[in-house]
Design an enzyme around this catalytic site. Sequence first.
Site, PDB file in Angstrom:
ATOM      1  N   GLU A  48      13.987  -9.731   6.523  1.00 35.21           N
ATOM      2  CA  GLU A  48      12.970 -10.175   5.294  1.00 35.21           C
ATOM      3  C   GLU A  48      13.625 -11.208   4.431  1.00 35.21           C
ATOM      4  OE1 GLU A  48       9.589  -7.859   2.710  1.00 35.21           O
ATOM      5  OE2 GLU A  48      10.311  -7.032   4.547  1.00 35.21           O
ATOM      6  N   SER A  75       7.232  -9.765   4.331  1.00 33.68           N
ATOM      7  CA  SER A  75       6.122  -8.891   4.284  1.00 33.68           C
ATOM      8  C   SER A  75       5.401  -8.974   2.856  1.00 33.68           C
ATOM      9  CB  SER A  75       6.368  -7.520   4.867  1.00 33.68           C
ATOM     10  OG  SER A  75       7.255  -6.790   3.636  1.00 33.68           O
TER      11      SER A  75
END
Length: 173
Positions: A48, A75
């Site tokens: 991420e 995300s």
Amino acid sequence: LKHRGPALVFDDYDAMMRAVNDEDFDVTAETVMILRNAGPVGGPGMPEWGMLPIPKKLLKLGVRDMVRISDARMSGTSYGACILHVAPESYVGGPLAAVRNGDMIALDVASRTITLEVDAAEIERRLTEWRPPERDYSRGYLKMHAEHIQQAPEGCDFTFLQSPHKLPEPEIH
């Protein structure tokens, strides 16, 4: 929503973070920051890292957004012009593998286009000469992952977990 600027390419997250925290960093608001080798194989695991930070130098000048492109993920919600999940990822020879520092990149959201303004023959030559960063995954989970993980559009699943048979949904009691 429309932008054209020179690419500034990072091949790994640590190098990018060192650069964005350097107040003498050679970057402008027009720069298109690119982080590559952060996809399912290159990360490994598609970390991420997609929320590429605005360089401190630009923040001090009041810049609050710039175009950032990566094969990483992010995300949830964030801010600004981040183009993520580029696939196939650069680590396996996807389009970001051809980008070099200074190449002009044009973005047009309304037209749904991202254009690397480099001659097609030159892009092909670069990709032919391209090699992934070296890794020593000679055994274990990382070797299995690198050899069998799918790209982002296919769901980052292992190829050996795929089945040609459609399984029925289980009965809910």
